[in-house]
Motif scaffolding. Structure first.
Motif, PDB file in Angstrom:
ATOM      1  N   GLN A 126       0.809  -1.222   0.000  1.00 33.70           N
ATOM      2  CA  GLN A 126       0.000   0.000   0.000  1.00 33.70           C
ATOM      3  C   GLN A 126       0.839   1.268   0.000  1.00 33.70           C
ATOM      4  OE1 GLN A 126      -2.505  -0.495   3.459  1.00 33.70           O
ATOM      5  NE2 GLN A 126      -3.813  -2.007   2.457  1.00 33.70           N
ATOM      6  N   ALA A 127       2.163   1.152  -0.028  1.00 37.40           N
ATOM      7  CA  ALA A 127       3.035   2.327   0.039  1.00 37.40           C
ATOM      8  C   ALA A 127       2.708   3.315  -1.082  1.00 37.40           C
ATOM      9  CB  ALA A 127       4.499   1.902  -0.042  1.00 37.40           C
ATOM     10  N   PRO A 128       2.788   4.617  -0.778  1.00 34.99           N
ATOM     11  CA  PRO A 128       2.338   5.631  -1.743  1.00 34.99           C
ATOM     12  C   PRO A 128       3.310   5.933  -2.881  1.00 34.99           C
ATOM     13  CG  PRO A 128       3.082   6.670   0.287  1.00 34.99           C
ATOM     14  CD  PRO A 128       3.138   5.202   0.526  1.00 34.99           C
TER      15      PRO A 128
ATOM     16  N   SER B 120       3.386   3.735   6.391  1.00 39.22           N
ATOM     17  CA  SER B 120       2.012   3.299   6.643  1.00 39.22           C
ATOM     18  C   SER B 120       1.093   4.495   6.901  1.00 39.22           C
ATOM     19  CB  SER B 120       1.983   2.348   7.836  1.00 39.22           C
ATOM     20  OG  SER B 120       0.669   1.925   8.118  1.00 39.22           O
TER      21      SER B 120
ATOM     22  N   SER C 178       0.254   6.198   3.697  1.00 38.12           N
ATOM     23  CA  SER C 178      -0.690   5.363   2.940  1.00 38.12           C
ATOM     24  C   SER C 178      -2.105   5.547   3.467  1.00 38.12           C
ATOM     25  CB  SER C 178      -0.286   3.887   3.035  1.00 38.12           C
ATOM     26  OG  SER C 178       1.004   3.679   2.529  1.00 38.12           O
TER      27      SER C 178
END
Length: 373
Positions: free
Chosen positions: A298-300, A361, A364
């Motif tokens: 889920q890292a941006p 996190s 995200s």
């Protein structure tokens, strides 16, 4: 600020706090007899571990709210400082020697391991560089190779201390980043072959490393020498049963298993808490691994993904190395059990690494909240 707090990964936070609490408790249980005999204070190691844990948590909190993208801008400075510190360790009169190894620097009462700093810096470096090389990462000479030269340089500086275990953990973490970076499989395969051959040569090229390997394969051949720690680890594990001897009731910590509160703390956990204690420890690391991969996915940004993956691989592999060593499945490297074993440098650097992971996190979660609003 309230919005940022709302997006803190509470699952990761609670897991970290649980592991720290369990670790501090077990450090006291594993060390109070030795501390009382050696220092006249049963809480000697417990108190120091508590101080390092509080300091580490303070830095973890600060780092959690620093955008991880900022580290990429100063990565050249971080690498330069790391190289300088690793060189200083090798300078006679500056490096601090313990147990026939010179891995520490002392500044007044403060003693720390620069190789621990190298762990997080090299993960940052690899994540930053390969995230910038996406357009030409399949170019072996210009895209794939240059960071590996720096990795080899850092590795040999650490090997000179000597500290093969830490060097290997850095190589594995950086290799993990390469694996998900988009590099060609033929390049990865060639690198794995060269690295494997090099590690084999290094393992057998020095007498002390060869002795460690042979003692790990057959510790009972020299139970009073090179096999002493592992034999006593076996005795601790073999008497544990399902529920163990009870918290505080270990026999092997009574002078049989040297410095049981450091890299062999899991042997004491098994002896005192039995299979339940082992399952608890393994369960916590598995939860961390699952949480870490969730953050990775889920890292941006690509930099964030590579960084998260490298940090998770490094901490998890360190735990695997430690568990393998105390069970006789891998050579003894002196690698501690992350967040549980006694050790100041390892504790602080691990918590800083987890602070970086927490920030990935957090960002995200912020993006997800904006998308849903």
């Amino acid at each position: 600020m309230r919005r940022m707090l709302r997006n803190v990964d509470t699952g990761l936070l609670m897991l970290i706090l649980s592991m720290l609490a369990f670790g501090v408790m077990m450090v006291y249980s594993a060390s109070f007899v030795f501390a009382a005999l050696e220092y006249g204070d049963a809480s000697h190691f417990f108190s120091k571990q508590l101080i390092w844990t509080v300091l580490g948590l303070l830095l973890f909190t600060i780092v959690s709210f620093i955008p991880y993208q900022l580290y990429g801008k100063f990565i050249a400075l971080f690498v330069g400082i790391t190289i300088l510190l690793l060189f200083l360790v090798l300078v006679p009169g500056i490096g601090v020697e313990r147990n026939y190894s010179t891995r520490w620097l002392g500044i007044g009462p403060l003693v720390f391991q620069p190789s621990e700093i190298a762990k997080v810096v090299m993960v940052l470096y690899f994540a930053r560089v390969y995230s910038k090389k996406q357009d030409y990462i399949e170019d072996f000479r210009n895209g794939f190779l240059p960071p590996l030269i720096m990795l080899a340089f850092i590795f040999f500086l650490i090997l000179a201390q000597p500290d093969l275990g830490t060097g290997i953990s850095i190589v594995i973490a950086c290799g993990g980043i390469l694996l998900v970076s988009g590099a060609k499989f033929i390049h990865l395969g060639g690198l794995a072959l060269v690295a494997g051959s090099g590690m084999s040569y290094l393992a057998f090229s020095a007498d002390y490393r060869l002795e460690r390997i042979t003692s790990f394969m057959n510790p009972f051949a020299d139970p009073d020498g090179n096999g002493f720690q592992l034999v006593n680890s076996y005795l601790a594990i073999g008497t544990s049963g399902f529920s163990g001897e009870g918290l505080g009731n270990s026999i092997q910590k009574l002078g049989y298993l040297p410095e049981a509160h450091t890299d062999f703390i899991l042997s004491i956990i098994l002896e005192e808490l039995g299979v339940f204690g082992l399952l608890l420890v393994i369960g916590m690391y598995l939860l961390f691994l699952l949480k870490g991969f969730q953050i990775f996915k889920q890292a941006p940004s690509h930099f964030g993904r590579l960084l998260a993956f490298g940090l998770v691989v490094q901490i998890t592999f360190q735990a695997i190395l430690n568990m393998g060593a105390i069970s006789g499945m891998m050579p003894i490297t002196g690698i501690t059990l992350p967040l549980i074993s006694y050790g100041g440098s390892s504790m602080v650097i691990t918590l800083i690494s987890l602070g970086v992971l927490m920030n990935i996190s957090l960002q995200s979660n912020q993006l997800l909240e904006r998308a849903q609003s």
